[in-house]
Motif scaffolding. Structure first.
Motif, short mmCIF file in Angstrom:
data_model
loop_
_atom_site.label_atom_id
_atom_site.label_comp_id
_atom_site.label_asym_id
_atom_site.label_seq_id
_atom_site.Cartn_x
_atom_site.Cartn_y
_atom_site.Cartn_z
N HIS A 272 0.85 -1.12 -0.05
CA HIS A 272 0.02 0.18 0.05
C HIS A 272 0.75 1.02 -0.03
O HIS A 272 0.36 2.10 -0.54
N HIS A 273 2.18 1.13 0.56
CA HIS A 273 3.05 2.26 0.45
C HIS A 273 3.36 2.70 -0.76
O HIS A 273 3.71 3.84 -1.18
N ASN A 274 3.61 1.70 -1.67
CA ASN A 274 3.85 2.03 -2.97
C ASN A 274 2.74 2.30 -3.80
O ASN A 274 2.90 3.16 -4.76
N LEU A 275 1.24 2.16 -3.59
CA LEU A 275 0.53 2.53 -4.08
C LEU A 275 0.34 4.20 -4.04
O LEU A 275 0.07 5.03 -4.85
N MET A 276 0.41 4.57 -2.72
CA MET A 276 0.41 5.96 -2.38
C MET A 276 1.83 6.67 -3.06
O MET A 276 1.73 7.95 -3.42
N ASN A 277 2.90 5.98 -3.18
CA ASN A 277 3.88 6.72 -4.07
C ASN A 277 3.72 6.72 -5.38
O ASN A 277 3.92 7.93 -5.94
N ALA A 278 2.80 5.92 -6.08
CA ALA A 278 2.44 6.01 -7.31
C ALA A 278 1.29 7.27 -7.51
O ALA A 278 1.48 7.80 -8.57
N LEU A 279 0.63 7.21 -6.57
CA LEU A 279 -0.54 8.23 -6.67
C LEU A 279 0.24 9.53 -6.49
O LEU A 279 -0.30 10.51 -7.07
N THR A 280 1.11 9.83 -5.61
CA THR A 280 1.66 11.25 -5.43
C THR A 280 2.34 11.51 -6.53
O THR A 280 2.34 12.70 -7.07
N ALA A 281 3.11 10.62 -7.41
CA ALA A 281 3.78 11.01 -8.67
C ALA A 281 2.81 11.22 -9.80
O ALA A 281 3.04 12.14 -10.55
N LEU A 282 1.74 10.29 -9.83
CA LEU A 282 0.65 10.70 -10.92
C LEU A 282 -0.02 11.93 -10.57
O LEU A 282 -0.17 12.99 -11.45
N ALA A 283 -0.17 12.41 -9.30
CA ALA A 283 -1.16 13.69 -9.05
C ALA A 283 -0.07 14.93 -9.47
O ALA A 283 -0.38 16.01 -9.94
N MET A 284 1.12 14.81 -9.11
CA MET A 284 2.31 15.87 -9.45
C MET A 284 2.24 16.01 -11.03
O MET A 284 2.28 17.10 -11.46
N ALA A 285 2.60 14.98 -11.82
CA ALA A 285 2.62 15.05 -13.16
C ALA A 285 1.27 15.40 -13.89
O ALA A 285 1.43 16.40 -14.74
N TYR A 286 0.15 15.04 -13.39
CA TYR A 286 -1.13 15.38 -13.80
C TYR A 286 -1.35 17.15 -13.75
O TYR A 286 -1.60 17.80 -14.52
N THR A 287 -0.94 17.48 -12.56
CA THR A 287 -0.91 19.03 -12.27
C THR A 287 -0.16 19.91 -12.92
O THR A 287 -0.53 21.03 -13.64
N PHE A 288 1.02 19.24 -13.46
CA PHE A 288 2.14 19.70 -14.31
C PHE A 288 1.49 19.92 -15.50
O PHE A 288 2.00 20.72 -16.50
N GLY A 289 0.46 19.01 -16.16
CA GLY A 289 0.14 19.13 -17.27
C GLY A 289 0.56 17.91 -18.35
O GLY A 289 0.14 17.79 -19.54
N THR A 290 1.05 16.83 -17.76
CA THR A 290 1.31 15.62 -18.53
C THR A 290 -0.04 14.81 -18.78
O THR A 290 -0.89 14.61 -17.94
N PRO A 291 -0.14 14.49 -20.04
CA PRO A 291 -1.15 13.84 -20.37
C PRO A 291 -1.55 12.30 -19.71
O PRO A 291 -0.61 11.64 -19.34
N THR A 292 -2.76 12.27 -19.51
CA THR A 292 -3.21 11.04 -18.43
C THR A 292 -2.80 9.77 -19.26
O THR A 292 -2.37 8.87 -18.51
N GLY A 293 -2.65 9.63 -20.68
CA GLY A 293 -2.22 8.54 -21.14
C GLY A 293 -0.94 7.93 -21.18
O GLY A 293 -0.50 7.21 -20.79
N SER A 294 -0.12 9.17 -21.15
CA SER A 294 1.45 8.88 -20.70
C SER A 294 1.63 8.68 -19.49
O SER A 294 2.61 7.93 -19.28
N ILE A 295 0.78 9.25 -18.49
CA ILE A 295 0.99 8.90 -17.03
C ILE A 295 0.79 7.38 -16.93
O ILE A 295 1.54 6.62 -16.16
N ALA A 296 -0.42 7.05 -17.36
CA ALA A 296 -0.86 5.47 -17.13
C ALA A 296 0.25 4.64 -18.00
O ALA A 296 0.38 3.43 -17.39
#
Length: 446
Positions: A272-296
């Motif tokens: 679960h700690h790595n799920l939170m790590n992944a969610l954190t990185a996703l949120a930061m990249a998403y806010t920066f403007g990285t396309p959702t397809g690229s993130i996934a």
């Protein structure tokens, strides 16, 4: 200081995981790089193979004669002792000397900086984030505290306009950085030899958080006492991971963002700690403007970081996992992930405590977290930068544990007894030189 005017960079402590990433960066941008470290390791072997002259004796004569004070930046590790001959010589001769964190501060000042702070999860989160940005085509360089399996390096990319850095709370190093977008993964008590108490640590993290001008660009787990964009797993937050399931030995989950839901994200790191790590990185990249397809796509292809729940053996009969965990909270996370993946199986942990002060400060937590395993082998405390503290030993830790299947071995005794370890799941844990033993343990136990 203008880094463009520096031709040479000399490292005292070049073999450290963070220092070696900087050494690789400076070599790539055309600087002459050389250095000293106390002992050779796999990391220093790689740097030497890449063309960096490195020596392992504290000798003024070994400093390259072409590295003059007007053309050379000296980078030191905080762990260097006060009586180090090379360091004192370079100070006396008037060389420009900076800590690694100060150099990172100079680099991030001229880039759009993503800074990943927290007492746990920095390396994995920053590695995932660096991978996402690099795979999406961003002009990024990520300076990491671990070797990322996808790149076999602690440096991702060679971009000049975007940086990803681990914001290290040790010695308040992260206050040198210039973050545009940052996260704080956790604020557990640690480094009490530096801070004194948990209150001082929290205050330091608040000072770091205040360096982010827009509170919405600071990302924190729900419940952490900082103002920012909140993250949660199966709880109400600005970014939420939910509908979590395991498919083909990987997590698959959905993420609710402030504006949409991203479905069926696949991520291969357990726990679960790595799920939170992944969610954190996703949120930061998403806010920066990285396309959702690229993130996934990047999350699905991320292979992990060496010594972070790193599989060494994975067969139906035997599993051997190595992890860098050196704090009770991190050991708990390793235990949770192992039990989730291998329910009902005996798990044996080999643990090397890291630092006398940390062992003393968290003795009850270490005893409780380690007692969750079925069998534990304790090694002697790895001192790193410290002198021994009277009474603080692995034998004392063993006496605090409730587990009966626990024994204390030297590294030499461990080598002899590895073939007799009868368990389907073996885990090595610790931040000291136990990492150097992993290939040997793997070979003997296989």
């Amino acid at each position: 200081m203008n880094l463009n005017q520096i031709h040479n960079v000399y490292f005292i402590g070049i073999g450290g995981i963070g220092m070696s990433a900087l050494a690789r960066y400076f070599q790539f941008i055309g600087k002459n790089v050389a250095g000293y470290d106390k002992t050779p390791t796999r990391l220093t072997d790689e740097l030497v193979a890449g063309g960096m002259p490195i020596h392992f004796e504290d000798s003024i004569a070994a400093i390259p004669s072409s590295f003059t004070k007007d053309t050379t930046l000296v980078v030191i590790t905080p762990a260097i002792p006060q009586n180090h001959a090379e360091w004192n010589y370079l100070v006396e001769k008037g060389f420009v000397i900076k800590k690694r964190a100060e150099v990172l501060g100079l680099i991030t000042q001229g880039t759009y900086c993503f800074a990943v702070a927290g007492t746990h999860g920095k390396t994995t989160t920053s590695s995932i984030l660096g991978h996402i940005l690099y795979e999406s085509g961003a002009d990024v360089t990520a300076f990491l505290g671990g070797i990322v399996e996808n790149y076999h390096s602690n440096l991702i990319g060679h971009g000049k306009t975007i940086s990803v850095v681990e914001a290290d709370e040790f010695d308040r190093s992260f206050l040198h950085l210039h973050p545009d977008l940052a996260c704080v993964t956790s604020m557990d008590a640690d480094h009490l030899d530096i801070y004194g108490d948990a209150t001082a640590i929290e205050e330091s993290f608040r000072e770091f958080a205040a360096k982010v001008s827009n509170p919405k660009h600071l990302f924190v787990p729900k419940g952490l006492p900082l103002e920012g964009t909140t993250l949660g797993i199966n709880e109400e937050a600005d970014f939420v991971a939910h509908h979590i399931r395991v498919e083909n030995s990987a997590y698959v989950f959905d993420v609710k963002t402030p504006t949409e839901t991203i479905y069926n994200i696949a991520f291969g790191l357990p726990g679960h700690h790595n799920l939170m790590n992944a969610l954190t990185a996703l949120a930061m990249a998403y806010t920066f403007g990285t396309p959702t397809g690229s993130i996934a796509k990047a999350l699905a292809s991320f292979q992990g970081v060496q010594r972070r729940f790193s599989y060494q053996i994975k067969t139906p009969e035997k599993v051997y996992i190595d992890d860098y965990a050196h704090h009770p909270t991190e050991i708990n996370a390793v235990h949770q992930a192992v039990r989730e993946l291998y329910p009902g199986k005996k798990v044996t942990a080999i643990f090397q405590p890291h630092l006398f002060s940390r062992t003393k400060d968290f003795i009850e937590g270490f005893a409780a977290s380690l007692s969750q395993f079925d069998e534990v082998i304790l090694l002697d405390i790895y001192p790193a930068r410290e002198m021994p503290i009277e009474g603080v030993t692995s034998a004392w830790l063993m006496s605090k544990m409730t587990l009966t299947e626990v024994r204390l071995l030297s590294k030499e005794e461990l080598r002899v007894q590895i073939p007799q370890i009868d368990t389907p799941v073996l885990v090595t844990i610790g931040a000291g030189d136990i990492g150097e033993m992993v290939p040997e343990i793997k070979k003997i136990w296989a």
